[in-house]
Design a protein around this motif. Structure first.
Motif, PDB file in Angstrom:
ATOM      1  N   TYR A 143      55.123  16.669 -59.139  1.00  0.00           N
ATOM      2  CA  TYR A 143      54.408  16.854 -57.517  1.00  0.00           C
ATOM      3  C   TYR A 143      53.608  18.352 -57.733  1.00  0.00           C
ATOM      4  CZ  TYR A 143      56.819  13.044 -55.981  1.00  0.00           C
ATOM      5  OH  TYR A 143      57.501  11.496 -56.034  1.00  0.00           O
ATOM      6  N   MET A 144      52.246  18.367 -57.288  1.00  0.00           N
ATOM      7  CA  MET A 144      51.773  19.481 -57.154  1.00  0.00           C
ATOM      8  C   MET A 144      52.021  20.003 -55.514  1.00  0.00           C
ATOM      9  SD  MET A 144      50.581  20.885 -59.668  1.00  0.00           S
ATOM     10  CE  MET A 144      49.313  21.976 -59.211  1.00  0.00           C
ATOM     11  N   SER A 145      52.383  20.991 -55.132  1.00  0.00           N
ATOM     12  CA  SER A 145      52.535  21.381 -53.766  1.00  0.00           C
ATOM     13  C   SER A 145      51.736  22.705 -53.268  1.00  0.00           C
ATOM     14  CB  SER A 145      54.021  21.946 -53.572  1.00  0.00           C
ATOM     15  OG  SER A 145      54.266  22.346 -52.240  1.00  0.00           O
ATOM     16  N   LYS A 146      51.098  22.243 -52.088  1.00  0.00           N
ATOM     17  CA  LYS A 146      50.119  23.498 -51.747  1.00  0.00           C
ATOM     18  C   LYS A 146      50.596  23.751 -50.236  1.00  0.00           C
ATOM     19  CE  LYS A 146      46.218  23.366 -54.707  1.00  0.00           C
ATOM     20  NZ  LYS A 146      44.713  23.367 -54.722  1.00  0.00           N
ATOM     21  N   THR A 147      50.913  24.885 -49.818  1.00  0.00           N
ATOM     22  CA  THR A 147      51.172  25.268 -48.383  1.00  0.00           C
ATOM     23  C   THR A 147      50.092  26.222 -47.813  1.00  0.00           C
ATOM     24  OG1 THR A 147      53.426  24.987 -48.832  1.00  0.00           O
ATOM     25  CG2 THR A 147      52.846  26.332 -46.679  1.00  0.00           C
ATOM     26  N   SER A 148      49.388  25.969 -46.758  1.00  0.00           N
ATOM     27  CA  SER A 148      48.631  26.952 -46.145  1.00  0.00           C
ATOM     28  C   SER A 148      49.306  27.956 -45.230  1.00  0.00           C
ATOM     29  CB  SER A 148      47.505  26.393 -45.286  1.00  0.00           C
ATOM     30  OG  SER A 148      48.364  25.476 -44.175  1.00  0.00           O
ATOM     31  N   ALA A 205      53.634  17.534 -44.588  1.00  0.00           N
ATOM     32  CA  ALA A 205      54.906  18.077 -43.822  1.00  0.00           C
ATOM     33  C   ALA A 205      54.307  19.446 -43.314  1.00  0.00           C
ATOM     34  CB  ALA A 205      56.121  18.028 -44.221  1.00  0.00           C
ATOM     35  N   GLY A 206      53.799  19.308 -41.817  1.00  0.00           N
ATOM     36  CA  GLY A 206      53.147  20.461 -41.371  1.00  0.00           C
ATOM     37  C   GLY A 206      52.112  21.052 -42.207  1.00  0.00           C
TER      38      GLY A 206
END
Length: 277
Positions: free
Chosen positions: A28-33, A216-217
């Motif tokens: 999985y690649m995860s990105k959070t702003s 998620a958010g």
């Protein structure tokens, strides 16, 4: 119509379960702003520099190892080059993982925080997913949509660096501080019954197939690669090293330590401003 869809999908999924052994890994690649409103007075150039420093914290890669009844979700370790900067608490030390056992209904988060390792153990209560009929393709897999609203218990590290905390502290001398309201998190998952395991990234599970995308958010996790074997036996071990605590105990520890760090950070900022005058 929705009930009929759910029943047919359930029957198809359990039929596949009874016929095959599934072991596999999903990347999985995860990105959070980041909420930049708390830095609204910061010059644009400073904002860009700050975002570059936080990149290792906001963009990550994880591996989910799974079989029929257990799974382990772990961050992939990336070695930093010389002179790399950024928040050390945002980097993996290679130990953190989230272990789930459908047999024991037990989830264990193996996490190192504040220079101490914890095994946060909790019972896997069913998540209140709402199944939809929307579909989309992710790679070669047909995925179905599911949504969920849950309490957001993640640490808001950004609030440690916000000056708004000082304003709130000043106001608290006038009126009694109220209990903070629970933050709710809107979650959207896309799962595929073509891989009939009740597993997914992070703390999420309980659908009629592997979750390939999760929103998620401010965080999005997208599966970029899946490998499955019906012959090999994939051993997924339960983590055992660390101080065992409940989710409630861990929340209290994190809250106390976070407040200490916040006070220290804001205190250093005040001393710096005093020295300038």
């Amino acid at each position: 119509m929705k009930s009929l869809f759910t029943i047919l999908l359930t029957l198809a999924t359990f039929s596949l379960f009874s016929q095959s052994n599934f072991n596999g890994k999903a990347i999985y690649m995860s990105k959070t702003s980041m909420d930049m409103s708390r830095f609204d007075k910061m010059p644009e150039q400073r904002k860009k520099q700050m975002m570059a420093r936080f990149k290792s914290f906001l963009e990550k890669t994880y591996t989910l190892s799974f079989n029929k009844t257990t799974s382990s979700f772990k961050e992939d370790v990336v070695l930093e080059g010389p002179g790399a900067s950024g928040p050390s608490w945002g980097r993996s030390n290679g130990q953190g993982s989230i272990y789930k056992s459908l047999t024991d209904k037990k989830m264990i988060e193996d996490v190192e925080q504040f220079s101490k390792r914890f095994l946060v153990t909790e019972t896997m209560e069913p998540l209140a997913w709402e199944l939809g009929i929307e579909t989309k393709k992710i790679g070669n897999y047909t995925c179905y949509k599911a949504t969920l609203v849950k309490e957001d218990t993640k640490i808001d590290w950004g609030s440690m660096f916000s000056r708004r905390g000082n304003d709130q502290k000043k106001d608290s001398t006038k009126t009694k501080a109220a209990e903070p309201e629970k933050k709710l998190l809107n979650v959207t998952a896309w799962y595929t019954p073509q891989i009939p395991v009740s597993a997914g990234p992070d703390v999420y599970w309980g659908l009629l197939g592997l979750i390939l995308e999760l929103n998620a958010g401010r965080t999005t996790m997208l599966c970029t690669e899946v490998s499955i074997s019906a012959n090999e036996v994939l051993e997924i071990k339960e983590p055992t090293k660390g101080e065992k605590v409940s989710r409630e105990e861990y929340t209290v520890i994190v809250k106390r330590k976070t407040e200490e760090l916040k006070e220290r950070f804001q205190g250093n900022g005040r001393r710096g401003r005093e020295r300038r005058f």
